[in-house]
Write an enzyme that holds these catalytic residues in place. Structure first.
Site, PDB file in Angstrom:
ATOM      1  N   HIS A   1       0.733  -1.453  -0.430  1.00 16.36           N
ATOM      2  CA  HIS A   1      -0.169   0.304  -0.010  1.00 16.36           C
ATOM      3  C   HIS A   1       0.889   1.341  -0.385  1.00 16.36           C
ATOM      4  O   HIS A   1       0.364   2.337  -0.247  1.00 16.36           O
ATOM      5  CB  HIS A   1      -0.942  -0.391   0.770  1.00 16.36           C
TER       6      HIS A   1
ATOM      7  N   ASP B   1       3.625   9.848  -1.238  1.00 22.37           N
ATOM      8  CA  ASP B   1       2.564   8.489  -1.134  1.00 22.37           C
ATOM      9  C   ASP B   1       2.264   7.005  -1.963  1.00 22.37           C
ATOM     10  O   ASP B   1       2.101   7.437  -2.954  1.00 22.37           O
ATOM     11  CB  ASP B   1       1.304   9.131  -0.776  1.00 22.37           C
TER      12      ASP B   1
HETATM   13  C1  GDG Z   1      -1.708   3.578   3.158  1.00 29.65           C
HETATM   14  C2  GDG Z   1      -1.125   4.517   2.458  1.00 29.65           C
HETATM   15  C3  GDG Z   1      -2.289   4.483   0.624  1.00 29.65           C
HETATM   16  C4  GDG Z   1      -7.702  10.437   8.005  1.00 29.65           C
HETATM   17  N1  GDG Z   1      -8.304  11.449   8.780  1.00 29.65           N
HETATM   18  C5  GDG Z   1      -9.463  10.985   8.969  1.00 29.65           C
HETATM   19  C6  GDG Z   1     -10.175   9.789   8.173  1.00 29.65           C
HETATM   20  N2  GDG Z   1      -8.850   9.924   7.554  1.00 29.65           N
HETATM   21  C7  GDG Z   1      -8.924   8.176   6.703  1.00 29.65           C
HETATM   22  C8  GDG Z   1      -9.040   8.897   5.577  1.00 29.65           C
HETATM   23  C9  GDG Z   1      -8.899   7.869   4.456  1.00 29.65           C
HETATM   24  C10 GDG Z   1      -7.817   7.251   5.014  1.00 29.65           C
HETATM   25  O1  GDG Z   1      -8.244   7.838   6.563  1.00 29.65           O
HETATM   26  C11 GDG Z   1      -6.102   7.777   4.861  1.00 29.65           C
HETATM   27  O2  GDG Z   1      -6.065   6.941   4.088  1.00 29.65           O
HETATM   28  P1  GDG Z   1      -4.354   7.132   2.468  1.00 29.65           P
HETATM   29  O3  GDG Z   1      -4.967   6.880   1.766  1.00 29.65           O
HETATM   30  O4  GDG Z   1      -4.493   8.799   2.702  1.00 29.65           O
HETATM   31  O5  GDG Z   1      -3.096   7.225   3.950  1.00 29.65           O
HETATM   32  P2  GDG Z   1      -3.048   6.143   4.955  1.00 29.65           P
HETATM   33  O6  GDG Z   1      -3.665   6.377   5.940  1.00 29.65           O
HETATM   34  O7  GDG Z   1      -1.138   6.703   4.874  1.00 29.65           O
HETATM   35  O8  GDG Z   1      -3.336   4.997   4.004  1.00 29.65           O
HETATM   36  C12 GDG Z   1      -1.956   5.283   1.168  1.00 29.65           C
HETATM   37  C13 GDG Z   1      -3.707   3.708   1.831  1.00 29.65           C
HETATM   38  O9  GDG Z   1      -2.194   3.482   3.079  1.00 29.65           O
HETATM   39  C14 GDG Z   1      -4.356   2.740   0.517  1.00 29.65           C
HETATM   40  O10 GDG Z   1      -3.571   2.181  -0.173  1.00 29.65           O
HETATM   41  O11 GDG Z   1      -3.569   5.137  -0.048  1.00 29.65           O
HETATM   42  O12 GDG Z   1      -0.554   5.677   0.318  1.00 29.65           O
HETATM   43  O13 GDG Z   1      -0.081   5.839   2.625  1.00 29.65           O
HETATM   44  O14 GDG Z   1      -9.988   7.221   4.201  1.00 29.65           O
HETATM   45  O15 GDG Z   1     -10.598   9.620   4.822  1.00 29.65           O
HETATM   46  N3  GDG Z   1     -11.524   9.784   8.325  1.00 29.65           N
HETATM   47  C15 GDG Z   1     -12.562  10.066   9.215  1.00 29.65           C
HETATM   48  N4  GDG Z   1     -12.322  10.826  10.300  1.00 29.65           N
HETATM   49  C16 GDG Z   1     -10.660  11.338  10.427  1.00 29.65           C
HETATM   50  O16 GDG Z   1     -10.081  12.486  11.104  1.00 29.65           O
HETATM   51  N5  GDG Z   1     -13.402   9.146   9.550  1.00 29.65           N
END
Ligand code: GDG
Length: 468
Positions: free
Chosen positions: A144, A352
């Site tokens: 990921h 990312d």
């Molecule tokens: C890893 C990889 C890859 C965040 N703050 C809140 C909240 N979130 C949710 C977002 C989103 C998720 O968390 C974060 O996903 P990301 O992809 O942006 O980032 P990582 O957690 O670092 O994920 C990344 C991912 O794995 C999937 O393969 O895309 O590159 O680093 O869904 O919405 N959700 C809520 N409140 C928050 O304050 N409800």
């Protein structure tokens, strides 16, 4: 991931559970608990046609395997941060030891025809451990996070062993073609694998498929949540408190890869170079804490809070706080509603794997009056969301100009950009992603092949990554 998938876990965990529900299967992973005396025997809970099998970690395993090797060696290296790499022999040993123990815990539950899908950087040697126990199942791995070029990757302790262990998988998936290419380059440079066809490599006696499978979101469901989110109490309060100002939003787990500090700098540069926007915009940065037991994260938490405070002190006015920094999680519906009311989504990670926030922001927009996504070229999402305003997150002045451009973009251009990106998100959903990966793993499709047909028997088996 909670055993019933009921809380506000990320969309991805919920989507994986959805894929399992279709055909039934077994979900295996860490329970999220640290206990004095961790048993190898998994705790088993049946929920409909899914069996959840979870194991606890001892404090030592947690420290060495998770907080240590996974988060202080693998995470920084995969995000191109050699300066943050910490090598500790005990952590390295702990990482391989826990993977061995996990494989032994899962072994009694496995059936010969199970398809096994392993997720993320915590479990790189997992297939190799299963192979040692005599399993010949088809095993796939999805990373990921990014995979860096070989000059960076080779700083990883036990680098060669990692590459060889990855040869235990049948399919290895990355978010972008660039990550897949970097990985293939590592295999070839180390003389561990050789290309034997498009996306196929030979490692020892095994032939593995390597490809890009960009993860998606449940686009329609997220768009619906955003519509509902408009009525959310917190969203309404936020709208009222803006007093007509435009909202710029950033949402990131607290992590150095997300470039939050640089983003605050870019916003500050934007205000200084565009005084007409003073008191006309508010930048909301939602940043739930993560990995607070890793010292670098604790330090960063303090630094970012200080930086936003200092910026507010120097830019703000009695009736205007330019940055609102929230260091905790907000509810799923509220988050979707906040994306929808924002004029600009600021997603500027330094690196990312994908970045799901970028996709969620697009899915949440009003079709008739969409906001603009300002996106880092170093996010995996930039490959698909190339109609966003792409930026170099290290260049504060360029980011400041991009923010100004986004805020002033004519409606017609906003609609055009949004429509193209939304169409892509409607096709490349998380369900399509699961289908494509599993079809490839099952040998039913070529790389990037047709969505998978439902299997008659169950058995696909995501090995879940550790919590954020
Ligand atoms: C890893 C990889 C890859 C965040 N703050 C809140 C909240 N979130 C949710 C977002 C989103 C998720 O968390 C974060 O996903 P990301 O992809 O942006 O980032 P990582 O957690 O670092 O994920 C990344 C991912 O794995 C999937 O393969 O895309 O590159 O680093 O869904 O919405 N959700 C809520 N409140 C928050 O304050 N409800």
């Amino acid at each position: 991931m909670p055993k019933d998938g009921s809380t506000e876990a990320g969309g991805l965990a919920v989507a994986l559970e959805g894929a399992l529900k279709q055909n039934g299967g077994l979900w295996f992973g860490w329970s999220g608990k640290i206990v004095g005396n961790a048993s190898e025997q998994p705790e088993i809970v049946q929920a409909g046609n899914i069996t959840f099998a979870v194991v606890d970690l001892s404090q030592k395993d947690y420290d060495e395997y998770y907080a240590g090797f996974a988060n202080r060696a693998l995470w920084p290296i995969c995000h191109y941060r050699l300066d943050l790499l910490q090598i500790d022999r005990h952590d390295t040993e702990g990482y391989f030891r826990v993977n061995r123990t996990f494989a032994a815990s899962l072994a009694p539950l496995l059936r010969p025809d199970d398809l096994i899908w392993v997720h993320d950087y915590h479990f790189i040697p997992f297939a190799s451990e299963l192979r040692k126990l005599g399993f010949n199942n088809r095993i796939g791995f999805f990373l990921h996070i990014p995979w860096p070029p070989s000059d960076i990757a080779s700083a990883l302790p036990a680098y060669e062993r990692f590459l060889k262990d990855l040869g235990g998988y049948d399919v290895i998936g990355f978010h972008t073609p660039q990550d897949a290419e970097n990985f293939q380059q590592c295999l070839v440079r180390e003389g561990i694998g050789s290309a034997v066809g498009a996306g196929e490599h030979q490692i020892d006696s095994r032939r593995i498929r390597i490809g890009a499978f960009p993860v998606g979101i449940d686009t329609e469901a997220f768009a619906r949540t955003a519509v509902r989110g408009e009525k959310n109490a917190l969203v309404r309060r936020m709208q009222a408190s803006l007093a007509g100002r435009d909202l710029i939003i950033g949402v990131d787990r607290l992590d150095y890869s997300k470039g939050i500090k640089q983003r605050i700098e870019s916003f500050s540069c934007f205000i200084r170079s565009n005084p007409a926007f003073r008191n006309r915009v508010t930048y909301l940065q939602i940043t739930p804490k993560s990995r607070s037991d890793v010292p670098e994260y604790k330090r960063m938490q303090r630094e970012i809070a200080e930086h936003s405070g200092t910026t507010n002190g120097s830019l703000g006015e009695v009736d205007w706080t330019p940055i609102r920094y929230v260091n905790r999680t907000v509810g799923h519906a509220a988050l979707a509603g906040l994306y929808r009311m924002s004029r600009v989504g600021l997603v500027t990670p330094l690196r990312d794997g994908m970045n799901l926030v970028a996709k969620e922001f697009v899915a949440a927009q009003r079709p008739e009056d969409p906001g603009v996504l300002v996106l880092s070229r170093f996010a995996g999402a930039a490959h698909e969301l190339d109609c966003s305003v792409l930026v170099n997150p290290y260049d504060a002045e360029a980011c400041a100009a991009a923010i100004a451009r986004a805020l002033q973009m004519p409606l017609e251009e906003r609609r055009e950009r949004w429509t193209t990106m939304m169409k892509r998100l409607q096709t490349n959903t998380v369900e399509a992603w699961c289908g494509q990966f599993l079809a490839c793993l099952d040998g039913e499709a070529e790389l990037q092949g047709e969505p998978r047909r439902p299997r008659e028997r169950g058995g696909s088996l995501p090995l879940e990554a550790a919590p954020i």
